[in-house]
Design an enzyme around this catalytic site. Structure first.
Site, PDB file in Angstrom:
ATOM      1  N   ARG A 162     -38.915 -60.589  15.199  1.00  0.00           N
ATOM      2  CA  ARG A 162     -38.947 -59.153  14.862  1.00  0.00           C
ATOM      3  C   ARG A 162     -39.646 -58.949  13.511  1.00  0.00           C
ATOM      4  O   ARG A 162     -40.380 -57.973  13.330  1.00  0.00           O
ATOM      5  CB  ARG A 162     -37.525 -58.563  14.812  1.00  0.00           C
ATOM      6  CG  ARG A 162     -36.752 -58.588  16.107  1.00  0.00           C
ATOM      7  CD  ARG A 162     -37.157 -57.540  17.101  1.00  0.00           C
ATOM      8  NE  ARG A 162     -37.050 -56.184  16.615  1.00  0.00           N
ATOM      9  CZ  ARG A 162     -37.073 -55.103  17.426  1.00  0.00           C
ATOM     10  NH1 ARG A 162     -37.169 -55.247  18.751  1.00  0.00           N
ATOM     11  NH2 ARG A 162     -37.015 -53.905  16.920  1.00  0.00           N
ATOM     12  N   ASN A 207     -47.706 -50.329  21.191  1.00  0.00           N
ATOM     13  CA  ASN A 207     -47.493 -51.118  19.977  1.00  0.00           C
ATOM     14  C   ASN A 207     -47.595 -52.634  20.209  1.00  0.00           C
ATOM     15  O   ASN A 207     -46.943 -53.420  19.539  1.00  0.00           O
ATOM     16  CB  ASN A 207     -46.178 -50.712  19.295  1.00  0.00           C
ATOM     17  CG  ASN A 207     -44.977 -50.920  20.189  1.00  0.00           C
ATOM     18  OD1 ASN A 207     -45.115 -51.401  21.314  1.00  0.00           O
ATOM     19  ND2 ASN A 207     -43.803 -50.597  19.698  1.00  0.00           N
ATOM     20  N   PHE A 257     -39.177 -40.348  25.520  1.00  0.00           N
ATOM     21  CA  PHE A 257     -40.414 -41.113  25.734  1.00  0.00           C
ATOM     22  C   PHE A 257     -40.331 -42.068  26.921  1.00  0.00           C
ATOM     23  O   PHE A 257     -41.272 -42.832  27.164  1.00  0.00           O
ATOM     24  CB  PHE A 257     -40.802 -41.877  24.465  1.00  0.00           C
ATOM     25  CG  PHE A 257     -39.738 -42.839  23.962  1.00  0.00           C
ATOM     26  CD1 PHE A 257     -39.585 -44.104  24.515  1.00  0.00           C
ATOM     27  CD2 PHE A 257     -38.901 -42.471  22.915  1.00  0.00           C
ATOM     28  CE1 PHE A 257     -38.620 -44.984  24.060  1.00  0.00           C
ATOM     29  CE2 PHE A 257     -37.922 -43.350  22.441  1.00  0.00           C
ATOM     30  CZ  PHE A 257     -37.780 -44.608  23.030  1.00  0.00           C
ATOM     31  N   ARG A 294     -47.872 -55.695  14.698  1.00  0.00           N
ATOM     32  CA  ARG A 294     -48.028 -54.279  15.059  1.00  0.00           C
ATOM     33  C   ARG A 294     -48.886 -53.542  14.030  1.00  0.00           C
ATOM     34  O   ARG A 294     -49.726 -52.719  14.396  1.00  0.00           O
ATOM     35  CB  ARG A 294     -46.651 -53.633  15.218  1.00  0.00           C
ATOM     36  CG  ARG A 294     -45.995 -54.021  16.559  1.00  0.00           C
ATOM     37  CD  ARG A 294     -44.552 -53.623  16.610  1.00  0.00           C
ATOM     38  NE  ARG A 294     -43.997 -53.626  17.957  1.00  0.00           N
ATOM     39  CZ  ARG A 294     -42.697 -53.516  18.228  1.00  0.00           C
ATOM     40  NH1 ARG A 294     -41.824 -53.411  17.226  1.00  0.00           N
ATOM     41  NH2 ARG A 294     -42.269 -53.512  19.463  1.00  0.00           N
ATOM     42  N   LYS A 323     -47.987 -56.656  25.526  1.00  0.00           N
ATOM     43  CA  LYS A 323     -47.995 -55.443  26.353  1.00  0.00           C
ATOM     44  C   LYS A 323     -49.400 -55.155  26.900  1.00  0.00           C
ATOM     45  O   LYS A 323     -50.387 -55.760  26.458  1.00  0.00           O
ATOM     46  CB  LYS A 323     -47.467 -54.266  25.518  1.00  0.00           C
ATOM     47  CG  LYS A 323     -45.983 -54.407  25.121  1.00  0.00           C
ATOM     48  CD  LYS A 323     -45.488 -53.165  24.380  1.00  0.00           C
ATOM     49  CE  LYS A 323     -44.009 -53.263  24.042  1.00  0.00           C
ATOM     50  NZ  LYS A 323     -43.500 -52.023  23.390  1.00  0.00           N
ATOM     51  N   HIS A 337     -43.570 -56.627  22.599  1.00  0.00           N
ATOM     52  CA  HIS A 337     -42.119 -56.440  22.671  1.00  0.00           C
ATOM     53  C   HIS A 337     -41.432 -57.620  21.997  1.00  0.00           C
ATOM     54  O   HIS A 337     -41.965 -58.731  22.001  1.00  0.00           O
ATOM     55  CB  HIS A 337     -41.663 -56.382  24.138  1.00  0.00           C
ATOM     56  CG  HIS A 337     -40.172 -56.475  24.294  1.00  0.00           C
ATOM     57  ND1 HIS A 337     -39.348 -55.392  24.083  1.00  0.00           N
ATOM     58  CD2 HIS A 337     -39.364 -57.532  24.574  1.00  0.00           C
ATOM     59  CE1 HIS A 337     -38.088 -55.781  24.244  1.00  0.00           C
ATOM     60  NE2 HIS A 337     -38.071 -57.071  24.540  1.00  0.00           N
ATOM     61  N   GLU A 356     -33.028 -60.389  28.871  1.00  0.00           N
ATOM     62  CA  GLU A 356     -34.458 -60.095  29.042  1.00  0.00           C
ATOM     63  C   GLU A 356     -35.227 -61.316  29.544  1.00  0.00           C
ATOM     64  O   GLU A 356     -36.137 -61.180  30.371  1.00  0.00           O
ATOM     65  CB  GLU A 356     -35.043 -59.611  27.708  1.00  0.00           C
ATOM     66  CG  GLU A 356     -34.500 -58.241  27.310  1.00  0.00           C
ATOM     67  CD  GLU A 356     -35.024 -57.740  25.978  1.00  0.00           C
ATOM     68  OE1 GLU A 356     -34.640 -56.633  25.583  1.00  0.00           O
ATOM     69  OE2 GLU A 356     -35.828 -58.456  25.323  1.00  0.00           O
ATOM     70  N   THR A 375     -41.270 -50.773  14.915  1.00  0.00           N
ATOM     71  CA  THR A 375     -41.724 -50.187  16.179  1.00  0.00           C
ATOM     72  C   THR A 375     -42.967 -49.325  15.982  1.00  0.00           C
ATOM     73  O   THR A 375     -43.931 -49.398  16.758  1.00  0.00           O
ATOM     74  CB  THR A 375     -40.586 -49.315  16.770  1.00  0.00           C
ATOM     75  OG1 THR A 375     -39.391 -50.097  16.819  1.00  0.00           O
ATOM     76  CG2 THR A 375     -40.939 -48.814  18.153  1.00  0.00           C
ATOM     77  N   TYR A 435     -36.486 -51.468  30.665  1.00  0.00           N
ATOM     78  CA  TYR A 435     -36.190 -50.553  29.554  1.00  0.00           C
ATOM     79  C   TYR A 435     -35.077 -49.565  29.915  1.00  0.00           C
ATOM     80  O   TYR A 435     -35.014 -48.472  29.334  1.00  0.00           O
ATOM     81  CB  TYR A 435     -37.461 -49.805  29.145  1.00  0.00           C
ATOM     82  CG  TYR A 435     -38.393 -50.615  28.283  1.00  0.00           C
ATOM     83  CD1 TYR A 435     -38.035 -51.011  26.989  1.00  0.00           C
ATOM     84  CD2 TYR A 435     -39.656 -50.991  28.742  1.00  0.00           C
ATOM     85  CE1 TYR A 435     -38.891 -51.745  26.185  1.00  0.00           C
ATOM     86  CE2 TYR A 435     -40.533 -51.724  27.940  1.00  0.00           C
ATOM     87  CZ  TYR A 435     -40.136 -52.092  26.657  1.00  0.00           C
ATOM     88  OH  TYR A 435     -40.986 -52.807  25.857  1.00  0.00           O
TER      89      TYR A 435
HETATM   90  P1  ADP Z   1     -38.773 -51.993  19.749  1.00  0.00           P
HETATM   91  O1  ADP Z   1     -39.836 -52.318  20.777  1.00  0.00           O
HETATM   92  O2  ADP Z   1     -39.311 -52.116  18.344  1.00  0.00           O
HETATM   93  O3  ADP Z   1     -37.491 -52.749  19.954  1.00  0.00           O
HETATM   94  P2  ADP Z   1     -37.391 -49.651  20.836  1.00  0.00           P
HETATM   95  O4  ADP Z   1     -36.502 -50.616  21.541  1.00  0.00           O
HETATM   96  O5  ADP Z   1     -36.767 -48.577  20.013  1.00  0.00           O
HETATM   97  O6  ADP Z   1     -38.441 -50.420  19.891  1.00  0.00           O
HETATM   98  O7  ADP Z   1     -38.342 -48.920  21.901  1.00  0.00           O
HETATM   99  C1  ADP Z   1     -38.886 -49.651  22.971  1.00  0.00           C
HETATM  100  C2  ADP Z   1     -40.326 -49.255  23.133  1.00  0.00           C
HETATM  101  O8  ADP Z   1     -40.410 -47.858  23.493  1.00  0.00           O
HETATM  102  C3  ADP Z   1     -41.190 -49.357  21.866  1.00  0.00           C
HETATM  103  O9  ADP Z   1     -41.649 -50.670  21.608  1.00  0.00           O
HETATM  104  C4  ADP Z   1     -42.317 -48.402  22.191  1.00  0.00           C
HETATM  105  O10 ADP Z   1     -43.266 -48.984  23.093  1.00  0.00           O
HETATM  106  C5  ADP Z   1     -41.578 -47.289  22.920  1.00  0.00           C
HETATM  107  N1  ADP Z   1     -41.170 -46.238  21.991  1.00  0.00           N
HETATM  108  C6  ADP Z   1     -40.165 -46.275  21.081  1.00  0.00           C
HETATM  109  N2  ADP Z   1     -40.065 -45.136  20.388  1.00  0.00           N
HETATM  110  C7  ADP Z   1     -41.034 -44.318  20.872  1.00  0.00           C
HETATM  111  C8  ADP Z   1     -41.473 -42.978  20.559  1.00  0.00           C
HETATM  112  N3  ADP Z   1     -40.873 -42.269  19.616  1.00  0.00           N
HETATM  113  N4  ADP Z   1     -42.516 -42.482  21.256  1.00  0.00           N
HETATM  114  C9  ADP Z   1     -43.129 -43.202  22.230  1.00  0.00           C
HETATM  115  N5  ADP Z   1     -42.781 -44.482  22.566  1.00  0.00           N
HETATM  116  C10 ADP Z   1     -41.760 -45.015  21.895  1.00  0.00           C
HETATM  117 MG    MG Z   2     -36.105 -52.634  21.466  1.00  0.00          MG
END
Ligand code: ADP
Ligand code: MG
Length: 143
Positions: free
Chosen positions: A87, A114, A59, A104, A11, A117, A128, A93, A51
Site C-alpha cells: 500500500r 488508478n 462510483f 499511482r 488494472k 489494486h 481476494e 487511492t 468490489y
Molecule cells: P483502494 O483501491 O486505494 O483500496 P478503495 O478501496 O477506497 O481504494 O476503492 C476501490 C477502488 O474504487 C479505487 O481503487 C478506485 O479505482 C475506485 N474509487 C475509489 N474512490 C473513487 C471515487 N471517489 N471515484 C471514482 N472511483 C473511485
Molecule cells: Mg480498497
C-alpha cells in the site's frame, strides 16, 4: 515481522498504457516476490463481486465498467509486511494525493483509473487471493 501475501491487480489502464513491465519491475525492485500471476479479463459480474464491499458507493457502476473494460493482471505478492508495504509503494487511492514516487502518483490519471489494486488487510488479502487463484496456483516459497 511476519511473511504475508497480498493481492495486487494491474488494472485495465495499466495494461492499456503498456505499463505491465514497468509496474511489475518496480514491485519486484521493492522486494516483493511474485508467487502467482495471470492475465485475465473480468466481466461485469466478476468485477462487481470483487468490489462488492463498495456496491452502495456512488462510483460503483463506474468502477465495475472500468475494471471489466479490458485485460487486467492479478498478482499474488509475498514479503514480510507485504500488505502495508505494498500500500505504501502504490500510494493513496487518489493519485493527486499520493506521495511522490509512488506507483499511482507516477502513472495514474484519476481516482477511478488508478493503475493498481492492493489488499487493505491480511484478512481481505486471503479472500481476494482466493477470488483469483487456487492454492495450487501459488508457487511454493523456496527458501
Ligand atoms: P483502494 O483501491 O486505494 O483500496 P478503495 O478501496 O477506497 O481504494 O476503492 C476501490 C477502488 O474504487 C479505487 O481503487 C478506485 O479505482 C475506485 N474509487 C475509489 N474512490 C473513487 C471515487 N471517489 N471515484 C471514482 N472511483 C473511485
Ligand atoms: Mg480498497
Amino acid at each position: 515481522m511476519a511473511v504475508e501475501r497480498t493481492l495486487a491487480i494491474l488494472k485495465p489502464d495499466c495494461v492499456r498504457k503498456n505499463l505491465i513491465g514497468e509496474v511489475t519491475r518496480r514491485i519486484q525492485e521493492a522486494g516483493f516476490k511474485i508467487v502467482a500471476m495471470k492475465l485475465t479479463r473480468l466481466t461485469q459480474d466478476t468485477a462487481g463481486g470483487f468490489y462488492a464491499v463498495h456496491r452502495e458507493r456512488p462510483f460503483f457502476g463506474e468502477l465495475v465498467d472500468f475494471m471489466s473494460s479490458g485485460a487486467c493482471v492479478p498478482i499474488v505478492l509475498e514479503k514480510e509486511n507485504a500488505v502495508a508495504d505494498y500500500r505504501t509503494l502504490i500510494g493513496a487511492t487518489n493519485p493527486a494525493q499520493a506521495a511522490e514516487g509512488t506507483i499511482r502518483r507516477l502513472f495514474a490519471d484519476s481516482v477511478g483509473e488508478n493503475i493498481v489494486h492492493g489488499s487493505d488487510s491480511t484478512e481481505n488479502a486471503k479472500i481476494e487471493i482466493a477470488y483469483f487463484f487456487a492454492e495450487s496456483d501459488i508457487v511454493a516459497n523456496i527458501a
